[in-house]
Design an enzyme around this catalytic site. Structure first.
Site, PDB file in Angstrom:
ATOM      1  N   ASP A  54       0.354 -15.828 -28.746  1.00  0.00           N
ATOM      2  CA  ASP A  54       0.687 -15.286 -30.052  1.00  0.00           C
ATOM      3  C   ASP A  54       0.703 -13.756 -29.976  1.00  0.00           C
ATOM      4  O   ASP A  54      -0.249 -13.144 -29.464  1.00  0.00           O
ATOM      5  CB  ASP A  54      -0.354 -15.750 -31.074  1.00  0.00           C
ATOM      6  N   ILE A  55       1.777 -13.134 -30.462  1.00  0.00           N
ATOM      7  CA  ILE A  55       1.891 -11.674 -30.429  1.00  0.00           C
ATOM      8  C   ILE A  55       0.843 -11.066 -31.359  1.00  0.00           C
ATOM      9  O   ILE A  55       0.734 -11.451 -32.523  1.00  0.00           O
ATOM     10  CB  ILE A  55       3.300 -11.220 -30.852  1.00  0.00           C
ATOM     11  N   ASP A  80      12.356  -9.180 -34.764  1.00  0.00           N
ATOM     12  CA  ASP A  80      13.089 -10.210 -34.021  1.00  0.00           C
ATOM     13  C   ASP A  80      13.299  -9.801 -32.564  1.00  0.00           C
ATOM     14  O   ASP A  80      13.201 -10.634 -31.649  1.00  0.00           O
ATOM     15  CB  ASP A  80      14.450 -10.465 -34.681  1.00  0.00           C
ATOM     16  N   GLU A  95       5.892 -15.991 -34.229  1.00  0.00           N
ATOM     17  CA  GLU A  95       5.621 -15.151 -33.059  1.00  0.00           C
ATOM     18  C   GLU A  95       4.805 -15.894 -32.010  1.00  0.00           C
ATOM     19  O   GLU A  95       4.182 -15.283 -31.145  1.00  0.00           O
ATOM     20  CB  GLU A  95       4.891 -13.875 -33.480  1.00  0.00           C
ATOM     21  N   ASN A 125       5.812  -5.935 -37.865  1.00  0.00           N
ATOM     22  CA  ASN A 125       7.016  -6.317 -38.605  1.00  0.00           C
ATOM     23  C   ASN A 125       7.150  -5.496 -39.885  1.00  0.00           C
ATOM     24  O   ASN A 125       8.236  -5.031 -40.238  1.00  0.00           O
ATOM     25  CB  ASN A 125       6.938  -7.806 -38.945  1.00  0.00           C
TER      26      ASN A 125
END
Length: 343
Positions: free
Chosen positions: A217-218, A234, A260, A225
């Site tokens: 997971d980012i 994106d 993500e 974002n």
């Protein structure tokens, strides 16, 4: 222990109820029919696991002042990469038509061959009955030429039908690829992951070989974002996805899990070697300063966290995903930018 499980189940049911009420309110507030498609759209939005999908909904609400049936249908069409009922029906109808045409050609060819054989037998009988050899040969030549013409025509019909079926097979392969691919990253999607994981799980059980699964997971993606915008967000998702895809090989399957998050399945790999692979990718990403390509604007540094679970005797495909997800939560709690292995 029993009381803890009861309390946990009660809390889970309370969360279900809260989500159910929120879905109903969202549908009612925007005047949307409570259809399965709209219900699924609202569930996906309110679950908050797919940042790309939520961004599309938010942009639509901001632009249109709300959701309506037309907007909801357009969003579902853009985000859904599966094989539609209409497309499947079209391909099935075409396939049935081609098969019927080929069957008709083969039946007609069989009838022609049978007629040709009967005509040859009749001429042979006439020749034996003191018929004219020259006349018989002339008739045989005519019959043979006619049969050759019919055979050539049937061959052309079969060749044409085969070419049409080849196009249909390519259409079907392309539709299958779309149904199993994430449109943003090009990686396999959740549908493809479910299929692959079931097969990998069965192979590991049959062959008594190791299997490891990680959810990555980012880190701080929502903040990233919100700061830089969904378009840059994106691009970041695509960058991390391609980094995972390029740096893995062999019996490693990388898919986008939603938003993500990514899932990496390591077949025939122990937890230690899987962690080493992921740590190498994580370190390379964390050490790189990201920039906007066309402006050179610095986006700072990026990292991801991962939770990894190794297959045990009690696992199912669902439970190993759940254990990896719990390990991911621990990685986040421990400070992010790390890979944590489930117990």
């Amino acid at each position: 222990m029993r009381e803890e499980r009861i309390a946990e189940k009660s809390a889970e049911r309370a969360e279900w109820r809260r989500l159910y009420d929120m879905i109903g309110k969202l549908l009612f507030d925007h005047g949307l029919e409570p259809s399965p498609g709209n219900f699924e759209m609202c569930h996906r939005y309110l679950s908050g696991r797919d940042g790309e999908f939520n961004a599309m909904i938010d942009r639509a609400i901001a632009k249109e002042g709300g959701l309506n049936e037309a907007v909801a249908s357009a969003i579902s069409a853009r985000i859904d990469s599966g094989l539609s009922t209409d497309e499947l029906s079209r391909i099935a109808t075409e396939a049935q038509g081609f098969l019927e045409e080929m069957s008709s050609i083969l039946i007609r060819s069989g009838d022609d061959a049978r007629d040709y054989g009967q005509a040859l037998a009749d001429e042979a009988a006439g020749l034996e009955a003191d018929g004219s050899p020259a006349q018989a040969v002339q008739k045989l030549v005519g019959l043979t030429r006619s049969m050759i013409d019919k055979a050539q025509a049937a061959e052309e019909d079969l060749r044409r039908t085969e070419a049409q079926m080849s196009i249909m097979r390519k259409d079907l392969a392309a539709a299958h690829h779309r149904a199993n691919s994430d449109p943003l990253t090009g990686l396999p999607n959740r549908r493809a992951l479910d299929h692959h994981l079931r097969n990998a799980f069965e192979k590991a059980r049959r062959g008594d070989t190791p299997l490891a699964l990680a959810i990555c997971d980012i880190d701080h993606f929502k903040q990233f974002n919100d700061t830089h915008g969904h378009q840059i967000g994106d691009e970041v998702i695509k960058f991390v996805g391609s980094s995972l895809g390029r740096a893995t090989s062999g019996d490693v399957f990388v898919s986008r899990y939603g938003g993500e998050e990514f899932v990496v399945v390591f077949e025939r790999a122990a937890a230690e070697s899987a962690v080493a692979v992921l740590d190498k990718i994580r370190s390379a990403i964390a050490a790189r300063e990201l920039k906007v390509t066309h402006t050179g604007q610095s986006l700072g540094r990026l990292s991801f966290s991962g939770g990894l679970a190794a297959l045990n005797v009690h696992d199912s495909p669902g439970s190993i995903l759940k254990r990896a997800d719990a390990a991911l939560y621990q990685a986040k709690q421990l400070g992010r930018n790390r890979i944590h292995t489930a117990d």
